[in-house]
Motif scaffolding. Structure first.
Motif, PDB file in Angstrom:
ATOM      1  N   TYR A   1       0.837  -1.200   0.000  1.00 45.49           N
ATOM      2  CA  TYR A   1       0.000   0.000   0.000  1.00 45.49           C
ATOM      3  C   TYR A   1       0.872   1.250   0.000  1.00 45.49           C
ATOM      4  O   TYR A   1       0.623   2.197  -0.755  1.00 45.49           O
ATOM      5  CB  TYR A   1      -0.930   0.001   1.222  1.00 45.49           C
ATOM      6  CG  TYR A   1      -1.685   1.292   1.394  1.00 45.49           C
ATOM      7  CD1 TYR A   1      -2.781   1.589   0.588  1.00 45.49           C
ATOM      8  CD2 TYR A   1      -1.292   2.245   2.334  1.00 45.49           C
ATOM      9  CE1 TYR A   1      -3.471   2.785   0.722  1.00 45.49           C
ATOM     10  CE2 TYR A   1      -1.966   3.437   2.482  1.00 45.49           C
ATOM     11  CZ  TYR A   1      -3.053   3.705   1.672  1.00 45.49           C
ATOM     12  OH  TYR A   1      -3.722   4.885   1.815  1.00 45.49           O
ATOM     13  N   GLU A   2       1.908   1.254   0.843  1.00 45.02           N
ATOM     14  CA  GLU A   2       2.794   2.413   0.924  1.00 45.02           C
ATOM     15  C   GLU A   2       3.524   2.640  -0.404  1.00 45.02           C
ATOM     16  O   GLU A   2       3.632   3.767  -0.876  1.00 45.02           O
ATOM     17  CB  GLU A   2       3.809   2.204   2.059  1.00 45.02           C
ATOM     18  CG  GLU A   2       4.500   3.461   2.505  1.00 45.02           C
ATOM     19  CD  GLU A   2       3.564   4.503   3.101  1.00 45.02           C
ATOM     20  OE1 GLU A   2       3.896   5.687   2.969  1.00 45.02           O
ATOM     21  OE2 GLU A   2       2.506   4.170   3.657  1.00 45.02           O
ATOM     22  N   ASN A   3       3.998   1.561  -1.029  1.00 44.75           N
ATOM     23  CA  ASN A   3       4.663   1.674  -2.337  1.00 44.75           C
ATOM     24  C   ASN A   3       3.707   2.216  -3.392  1.00 44.75           C
ATOM     25  O   ASN A   3       4.077   3.069  -4.199  1.00 44.75           O
ATOM     26  CB  ASN A   3       5.221   0.322  -2.784  1.00 44.75           C
ATOM     27  CG  ASN A   3       6.425  -0.098  -1.979  1.00 44.75           C
ATOM     28  OD1 ASN A   3       7.088   0.719  -1.347  1.00 44.75           O
ATOM     29  ND2 ASN A   3       6.708  -1.388  -1.982  1.00 44.75           N
ATOM     30  N   GLU A   4       2.493   1.736  -3.400  1.00 43.78           N
ATOM     31  CA  GLU A   4       1.501   2.191  -4.367  1.00 43.78           C
ATOM     32  C   GLU A   4       1.138   3.657  -4.131  1.00 43.78           C
ATOM     33  O   GLU A   4       0.919   4.407  -5.074  1.00 43.78           O
ATOM     34  CB  GLU A   4       0.242   1.314  -4.313  1.00 43.78           C
ATOM     35  CG  GLU A   4       0.466  -0.114  -4.743  1.00 43.78           C
ATOM     36  CD  GLU A   4       0.954  -0.253  -6.169  1.00 43.78           C
ATOM     37  OE1 GLU A   4       0.530   0.543  -7.039  1.00 43.78           O
ATOM     38  OE2 GLU A   4       1.792  -1.144  -6.410  1.00 43.78           O
ATOM     39  N   ARG A   5       1.102   4.066  -2.871  1.00 43.03           N
ATOM     40  CA  ARG A   5       0.806   5.458  -2.555  1.00 43.03           C
ATOM     41  C   ARG A   5       1.923   6.369  -3.073  1.00 43.03           C
ATOM     42  O   ARG A   5       1.658   7.417  -3.670  1.00 43.03           O
ATOM     43  CB  ARG A   5       0.630   5.641  -1.044  1.00 43.03           C
ATOM     44  CG  ARG A   5       0.029   6.985  -0.661  1.00 43.03           C
ATOM     45  CD  ARG A   5      -0.230   7.106   0.831  1.00 43.03           C
ATOM     46  NE  ARG A   5       0.969   7.116   1.623  1.00 43.03           N
ATOM     47  CZ  ARG A   5       1.819   8.156   1.711  1.00 43.03           C
ATOM     48  NH1 ARG A   5       1.573   9.249   1.046  1.00 43.03           N
ATOM     49  NH2 ARG A   5       2.883   8.088   2.463  1.00 43.03           N
ATOM     50  N   HIS A   6       3.177   5.954  -2.886  1.00 46.55           N
ATOM     51  CA  HIS A   6       4.303   6.740  -3.417  1.00 46.55           C
ATOM     52  C   HIS A   6       4.254   6.787  -4.940  1.00 46.55           C
ATOM     53  O   HIS A   6       4.524   7.830  -5.540  1.00 46.55           O
ATOM     54  CB  HIS A   6       5.638   6.158  -2.951  1.00 46.55           C
ATOM     55  CG  HIS A   6       5.948   6.416  -1.511  1.00 46.55           C
ATOM     56  ND1 HIS A   6       6.143   7.675  -1.004  1.00 46.55           N
ATOM     57  CD2 HIS A   6       6.084   5.567  -0.464  1.00 46.55           C
ATOM     58  CE1 HIS A   6       6.382   7.601   0.291  1.00 46.55           C
ATOM     59  NE2 HIS A   6       6.352   6.331   0.649  1.00 46.55           N
ATOM     60  N   GLU A   7       3.914   5.685  -5.571  1.00 49.75           N
ATOM     61  CA  GLU A   7       3.807   5.648  -7.034  1.00 49.75           C
ATOM     62  C   GLU A   7       2.692   6.584  -7.502  1.00 49.75           C
ATOM     63  O   GLU A   7       2.837   7.287  -8.503  1.00 49.75           O
ATOM     64  CB  GLU A   7       3.539   4.208  -7.506  1.00 49.75           C
ATOM     65  CG  GLU A   7       3.422   4.057  -8.991  1.00 49.75           C
ATOM     66  CD  GLU A   7       4.721   4.272  -9.748  1.00 49.75           C
ATOM     67  OE1 GLU A   7       4.665   4.321 -10.985  1.00 49.75           O
ATOM     68  OE2 GLU A   7       5.790   4.405  -9.123  1.00 49.75           O
TER      69      GLU A   7
END
Length: 184
Positions: A40-46
């Protein structure tokens, strides 16, 4: 005494069962949750990165629509002045790439529709990475420097060792010029 021992055995089995349940169910569930949170955190940064790129593209589109799609041209009062400006720009581009041109020769301007253009045949020698840097700078230069033709040859010199291949590059360049942009 046997009752107490049986009781301790049952307590031990209960604790072992509880420990086994924790190890087999709770720990994997916690690991799964941590993986989901990281994803989720990676997708939010993306998502934030993509939103930034969208904003940049919208700004570029607005600038292009303001320019009404016009390509910036080299401006000069005479062809000789245009040649000098373009040769200076080529020298700067070469310096920025860590290279120097072996020759810059005015040539036939070729076919660039609807505008006056000047042409050059340039020769340069350098390592692969520096040649790539030079080509990138030529491609993104404004006013444009159009590459009509490129010839690349790999050079081999006895006794010379390098991690990058050495290349000899010959480019036919064209530059669109607006001779009316500067009043005399």
């Amino acid at each position: 005494m046997k009752r107490i021992a049986k009781r301790y055995i049952w307590i031990a089995f209960a604790l072992a069962g509880f420990t086994l349940a924790v190890v087999l169910v709770v720990v994997p569930a916690l690991q799964w949750r941590a993986g989901i949170e990281a994803t989720y955190e990676n997708e939010r940064h993306e998502q934030v990165r993509l939103i930034g790129q969208i904003r940049e593209l919208e700004i570029r589109r607005a600038r292009l629509s303001q320019d009404e799609g016009q390509i910036p041209l080299w401006e000069a009062a005479r062809i000789g002045e245009a040649n000098a400006r373009i040769q200076q720009a080529l020298g700067r581009i070469g310096d920025e790439s860590g290279l120097s041109f072996q020759s810059v020769i005015p040539s036939n301007p070729g076919d660039v529709p609807l505008v006056t253009s000047v042409g050059f045949r340039v020769e340069i020698e350098g390592t692969f990475d520096r040649i790539v840097s030079l080509l990138g700078r030529l491609e993104s230069h404004s006013p444009p420097l159009l590459i009509e033709r490129a010839t690349l040859r790999r050079l081999s010199r006895p006794g010379e060792r390098s991690s990058q291949p050495l290349l000899m590059v010959q480019l036919d360049l064209h530059a669109p010029v607006d001779l009316l942009a500067v009043s005399e």
